[in-house]
Design an enzyme around this catalytic site. Structure first.
Site, PDB file in Angstrom:
ATOM      1  N   GLU A   1       3.805 -18.424 137.556  1.00 43.97           N
ATOM      2  CA  GLU A   1       4.431 -17.392 136.595  1.00 43.97           C
ATOM      3  C   GLU A   1       3.905 -17.417 135.538  1.00 43.97           C
ATOM      4  OE1 GLU A   1       4.936 -14.554 138.244  1.00 43.97           O
ATOM      5  OE2 GLU A   1       5.082 -15.634 140.099  1.00 43.97           O
TER       6      GLU A   1
ATOM      7  N   HIS B   1       0.582 -16.065 134.560  1.00 43.12           N
ATOM      8  CA  HIS B   1       0.599 -14.683 134.320  1.00 43.12           C
ATOM      9  C   HIS B   1       1.061 -14.347 132.799  1.00 43.12           C
ATOM     10  CE1 HIS B   1      -0.357 -13.281 138.202  1.00 43.12           C
ATOM     11  NE2 HIS B   1       0.796 -13.706 138.822  1.00 43.12           N
TER      12      HIS B   1
ATOM     13  N   GLU C   1      -4.823 -12.512 139.358  1.00 42.01           N
ATOM     14  CA  GLU C   1      -4.037 -13.779 139.872  1.00 42.01           C
ATOM     15  C   GLU C   1      -5.171 -14.944 139.397  1.00 42.01           C
ATOM     16  OE1 GLU C   1      -1.173 -14.213 141.177  1.00 42.01           O
ATOM     17  OE2 GLU C   1      -0.914 -11.973 141.439  1.00 42.01           O
TER      18      GLU C   1
ATOM     19  N   PHE D   1      -1.256  -0.893 155.026  1.00 45.84           N
ATOM     20  CA  PHE D   1      -1.112   0.634 155.560  1.00 45.84           C
ATOM     21  C   PHE D   1       0.311   1.205 154.692  1.00 45.84           C
ATOM     22  CE2 PHE D   1      -3.185  -0.856 159.233  1.00 45.84           C
ATOM     23  CZ  PHE D   1      -4.532  -0.142 159.460  1.00 45.84           C
ATOM     24  N   ALA D   2       0.956   0.068 154.340  1.00 42.31           N
ATOM     25  CA  ALA D   2       2.100   0.604 153.419  1.00 42.31           C
ATOM     26  C   ALA D   2       2.296   0.069 152.028  1.00 42.31           C
ATOM     27  CB  ALA D   2       3.315   0.495 154.109  1.00 42.31           C
TER      28      ALA D   2
ATOM     29  N   GLY E   1      -0.001  -1.962 148.717  1.00 41.15           N
ATOM     30  CA  GLY E   1      -1.407  -1.621 147.768  1.00 41.15           C
ATOM     31  C   GLY E   1      -2.668  -2.522 148.163  1.00 41.15           C
TER      32      GLY E   1
HETATM   33 ZN    ZN Z   1       0.926 -13.926 140.909  1.00 42.03          ZN
END
Ligand code: ZN
Length: 684
Positions: free
Chosen positions: A471, A474, A500, A601-602, A604
């Site tokens: 984290e 990021h 990522e 399918f549901a 991203g």
């Molecule tokens: Zn990440």
């Protein structure tokens, strides 16, 4: 309410978290939506195809609502309470509708195109513009008449299909459970897993259930399913559970198979209305990889190395299981793999996560992380004052040559009653420098590790240390950005398959001996982590890497192939073919894993599942630059660290990630470093 008295209206400043209450949400959001709508209507009449006449006014009118809504959503994640949830629910649909109004003005879209045609914008401005134009195009703004209507109908259908897919999966997962009353049936399960199974039984209405005496309830939910498959000695029960797992949502009222066909067909039709050959081509055109062919060739390279390794690992596991079970005729089946892999792991790398904790007191780890960041990137982190949403939350400033350049909130301890699980980094304020002046970037970093008890410090598991580094990676990309335009500053607009890179890059330092020595200090003895333990951690990381790689490669290949299918009805044959090419143990004929593949399918990840491996290639290759430079040579580390800062961290979404990577590495990304990290032989 007077505008200035509502803290959610103080856009551009660090939020007053001790002052903000649920009562502020509705009036602030309603006011901001109204103001945004008025300003947007006015802008459509007055905008000119210039940066100052179009992009800056769009930014000014949309930022206040975006900021306030960001704060509300953040609080929902870290200080959830019924009043806040109710306030959020009350305005959510209106916020979504307001955002859609901004994206659907044909007038603004034509001005964006006119501005693009002028050609007098710098690279970063061009990225801002290209992003806005693509948003418009992908929402069908350039379509007219019947094509526009069809496009919109497909969009509505797709969002319904995604919800339905997810609901089927949840319902199907919940509809299956095994309840055990005999201790022999849960033999092998560790105490924690038995306690969880008893808790599940209590939640299902069996108030007397205990970890010691049962009953124990095992369902298809991961925290119960995985430990059972890894530890339960009763092979027949593992088989029963496994068969239920691979057929989830594939029959009866929760059958997802017809939905899969519809999702694929709708995505394909929409992509073709937009001028793409298929959905895979559309998805890739907005990603770093760029084309399906690029991804295919990467997957082929990885497969060449991973498949022989997976075959070898299979044989080793088979031999190991035969030896341990004293059954020379034992043939491993699908429901045996996790169980024997855990036994083999225990025998090879005997150490427990719990045994590592005393070496990683939270404050020492944090100091070590800040020291590493100082060495690599030349910035200093120091505590500072700000209102927070909980007494455990800390605020820090980031300084570069004595000047404050950014700030972040750090909320690491778990508070199950009000904070959601997992770990994440989110944006509080974007960096911005325009005619209004300069605004510094502020981030939220959130983890969920055990809180200190009875005055003892929080002791971190190795996994928690990795999560914190992840984290923070990021966060660094948000905090160290040098981009002035908030639309592409920090992590904004970074392509899905590249986002990522800095997070996984930072994780790599947890497997660097000197760094870990600096991070660890035994809570009682003060000793750093012994080499022998460190070596086991590094070796365990590569355990069954071939098999893990092949699973990800197979899923990524299935995802891409399905989104290129001319006839979506044929999905089943495609899946079988790809699986046969990519596995040592082909799935059972009744396997319907696709019916629970909600990522694509549901979620991203449609035509983007490969991003996991793609980002690993980037981060391992970036880290390898430090290894090649001599990672224990401080001067070399500083030089390469500064280059990483000025490229990957500073440029963020303002430059195409392929270009950013080339600037850092001097060449395109290559998969060798990733393969070597996981002990896989590079095949040329
Ligand atoms: Zn990440």
């Amino acid at each position: 309410m007077i505008a200035s008295s509502n803290p959610l209206l103080r856009h551009g400043q660090i939020p007053q978290f001790q002052t903000i209450t649920a009562d502020h949400v509705e009036p602030a959001i309603r006011q901001l939506i109204a103001t945004q709508d008025t300003a947007f209507t006015a802008l459509q009449a007055t905008a000119t195809p210039t940066w100052e006449g179009l992009i800056e006014p769009l930014r000014r009118l949309s930022e206040p609502l975006g900021f306030a809504w960001g704060v509300v959503n953040h609080l929902l994640g870290v200080r959830n309470e019924p009043a806040l949830r109710a306030a959020h629910e009350c305005v959510q649909a209106d916020v979504v509708a307001a955002a859609m109004r901004l994206g659907q003005s044909a007038r603004i879209h034509s001005l964006l195109l006119a501005l693009q045609a002028t050609g007098d914008l710098d690279v970063v401005q061009q990225r801002v513009l290209a992003g806005l134009i693509r948003d418009g195009e992908w929402s069908g703004i350039a379509l007219t008449g019947a094509a526009r209507e069809r496009f919109n109908a497909l969009a509505v259908e797709q969002s319904e299909l995604a919800t339905c897919f997810q609901n089927h999966l949840l319902d199907a997962t919940r509809s299956f459970a095994l309840e055990f009353t005999d201790l022999a049936e849960v033999a092998g399960l560790p105490d924690t897993a038995r306690a969880q199974a008893a808790a599940a039984a209590r939640a299902a209405g069996n108030a007397a259930a205990t970890a010691e005496k049962g009953p124990w309830r095992i369902t298809l939910e991961m925290p119960l399913f995985v430990p059972f498959m890894e530890h339960a000695t009763r092979r027949d029960l593992r088989e029963q559970l496994y068969r239920a797992f691979i057929t989830r949502a594939s029959s009866g009222p929760h059958d997802n198979s017809p939905l899969i066909t519809r999702v694929l067909a709708a995505r394909r039709e929409q992509a073709q209305l937009l001028g793409y050959t298929d959905f895979a081509a559309q998805s890739l055109s907005g990603k770093m990889a760029g084309t399906v062919a690029t991804v295919d060739s990467l997957l082929a390279v990885l497969r060449k190395s991973a498949l022989p390794a997976a075959r070898r690992e299979w044989q080793e596991l088979q031999d190991f299981a035969r030896g341990e079970s004293r059954d020379p005729g034992l043939q491993l089946r699908h429901w045996d793999v996790a169980f024997w892999a855990e036994r083999q792991r225990e025998s090879r790398y005997a150490y427990s996560e719990e045994a590592l904790r005393p070496y990683f007191p939270f404050d020492r780890v944090l100091d070590g992380l800040f020291e590493l960041v100082h060495t690599l990137f030349g910035v200093t982190v120091r505590p500072a004052q700000a209102e927070t949403w909980h007494p455990d939350v800390r605020f820090f400033e980031v300084l570069d040559q004595g000047k404050v350049i950014a700030g972040f909130f750090l909320d690491v301890f778990s508070r199950p009653a009000e904070k959601r699980g997992g770990a994440w980094m989110d944006v509080c304020l974007d960096r911005c420098r325009d005619t209004r002046g300069e605004r510094l970037p502020i981030a939220y970093l959130v983890c969920n590790q055990a809180a200190p008890v009875d005055g003892k410090p929080s002791l971190m598991s190795f996994g928690e240390v990795e999560t914190l580094f992840h984290e923070f990676g990021h966060g660094l990309q948000h905090l160290l950005t040098r981009i002035d335009h908030p639309e592409v500053a920090g992590i904004n607009r970074i392509e899905w398959d590249a986002v990522e890179l800095p997070s996984q890059f930072m994780e790599n330092w947890c497997f660097h001996r000197e760094t870990v020595r600096g991070l660890s200090r035994h809570i009682d003895t003060g000793a750093s982590l012994p080499d022998e333990l460190f070596d086991k951690i590094v070796a365990a990381r590569a355990y069954r890497a071939g098999s893990q790689f092949m699973r990800q490669i197979a899923l990524a290949s299935v995802d891409l192939a399905l989104h290129q299918l001319a006839d979506p009805e044929q999905f089943s044959a495609t899946v079988q073919r790809i699986w046969a090419e990519n596995s040592v143990l082909p799935p059972l004929p009744e396997d319907r894993f696709l019916c629970s593949f909600s990522h694509i399918f549901a979620g991203g990840y449609g035509a983007g599942y490969y991003s996991y491996k793609w980002a690993e290639v980037l981060s391992a290759d970036a880290f390898a630059a430090f290894l090649e430079g001599g990672v224990d040579d401080r001067a070399a580390m500083t030089t390469i660290g500064r280059r990483f800062r000025e490229t990957v961290l500073a440029l963020g979404g303002g430059t195409h990630p392929a270009e950013v990577f080339r600037e850092f590495r001097g060449r395109d990304p290559a998969p060798q470093a990733l393969l070597e990290t996981f002990g896989l032989v590079v095949v040329n």
